[in-house]
Scaffold this motif. Sequence first.
Motif, short mmCIF file in Angstrom:
data_model
loop_
_atom_site.label_atom_id
_atom_site.label_comp_id
_atom_site.label_asym_id
_atom_site.label_seq_id
_atom_site.Cartn_x
_atom_site.Cartn_y
_atom_site.Cartn_z
N ILE A 177 -0.50 -2.19 8.99
CA ILE A 177 -1.09 -1.15 8.16
C ILE A 177 -2.60 -1.38 8.18
O ILE A 177 -3.08 -2.44 7.77
CB ILE A 177 -0.57 -1.22 6.71
CG1 ILE A 177 0.96 -1.21 6.69
CG2 ILE A 177 -1.13 -0.05 5.91
CD1 ILE A 177 1.61 0.03 7.27
N GLY A 224 2.87 8.61 6.87
CA GLY A 224 3.75 7.50 6.56
C GLY A 224 4.38 6.84 7.76
O GLY A 224 3.98 7.04 8.91
N LEU A 261 1.79 6.63 2.91
CA LEU A 261 0.62 5.80 2.69
C LEU A 261 -0.51 6.62 2.08
O LEU A 261 -0.57 7.84 2.27
CB LEU A 261 0.15 5.19 4.02
CG LEU A 261 1.08 4.18 4.66
CD1 LEU A 261 0.61 3.85 6.08
CD2 LEU A 261 1.19 2.91 3.83
N ARG A 270 0.82 -1.21 0.00
CA ARG A 270 0.00 0.00 0.00
C ARG A 270 0.86 1.27 0.00
O ARG A 270 0.35 2.36 0.26
CB ARG A 270 -0.96 0.00 1.19
CG ARG A 270 -1.91 -1.20 1.18
CD ARG A 270 -2.89 -1.17 2.34
NE ARG A 270 -3.92 -0.15 2.17
CZ ARG A 270 -4.94 0.01 3.02
NH1 ARG A 270 -5.06 -0.79 4.07
NH2 ARG A 270 -5.84 0.94 2.81
N ALA A 271 2.12 1.12 -0.32
CA ALA A 271 3.01 2.28 -0.36
C ALA A 271 2.62 3.21 -1.49
O ALA A 271 2.52 2.78 -2.65
CB ALA A 271 4.45 1.84 -0.53
N ALA A 330 -5.21 4.78 4.69
CA ALA A 330 -4.41 3.79 5.44
C ALA A 330 -3.56 4.50 6.48
O ALA A 330 -3.26 5.70 6.37
CB ALA A 330 -3.52 3.00 4.48
#
Length: 331
Positions: free
Chosen positions: A325, A91, A161, A66-67, A165
């Motif tokens: 996450i 992040g 992210l 999910r980066a 998220a």
Amino acid sequence: MKNEMLTVADVAARIEDGATMVIAGAEELLRELPKGNWIGGTTVYFVTDQGGAVVRDKLFCTTFDRAAEVAVRYVGVDGLNTIAEGYKPNGFTMIMIPAFSVAHSNFAVEGQTYDNLFNQPLAGWITGVHLDDLGKKAPMIFDGATGKGYDEGAVLLHVGLPADAKADLDILNIFAQGDQKDLTFRFQKDGFSAVTAEVNGQQVDFAQYIEDNKIDTRLPLVANYSGAMVNVSIQSVDTQSGEVKFYAPVVEGVEYRMANALGSYAQAFADGAGNAGEGQYSCNCILNYLYGELEGQRTGNFTGPVTFGEIAYILLNQTLVRMDITDTDAA
């Protein structure tokens, strides 16, 4: 997020497809990987789906699927205080530092003073080698953006992210402060070793005190940091020199107590973790692996590298660090 034990060929293919990863394994395997969005560190100890094991022919990989934004960065010892300068919005940052390096010592003692360090989750570990190779091979870290390996400094994976998220960082510490509330330890200065300690307000030769009182040095000293139990593990006790060495620094003036003894390490982890662990990043301590005889035993659903120190903002010992996450309500 996926945790997998993979061959070099499988890892290389995933990197070339653009995956964002943290990778653990033997130095010779890490050197074979192509450049990309990854950082890596050396260890051959792991907790796998089948339990604790020494693995030399595969790499343990955590893939952050999910980066939304990624930057890989190497910093030398003088750049450790710039860790937070690379933080991405919404992040987290992964960090690896070689064991026994100057960076290891400096981060342990000074890290909590770095500007904005606590502004987002910072997770990672201290890289190591097989115990038979101590003093023969240096623990290494790898900057995937350049493919270079280092035995000093730190590698950082800064990840941003998407808005829906967030990263949740936590620790699982199976130790608690001992029941002897009248037995306290304080030290006169920060550091990885001590010759004297204040025990119940009285100055003592610390090594001799440990020897005379038959203290079980497999148990850590435990301090209460605003409700979080933080361990300092004892590395060695030398009554000839009078020096006691630690795997993490003691802090001047902080009150420590010896940890309560455990029954089964593996069971204590399983009980503490419950059903958690699957799909989460985690790393566990080499001392837990050794003292808990974890080879062949599982620690709940957690899988990951076994390390020479764990990082959840600060350096930790005999602790399991975990990060997940999760979804938010934002869109």
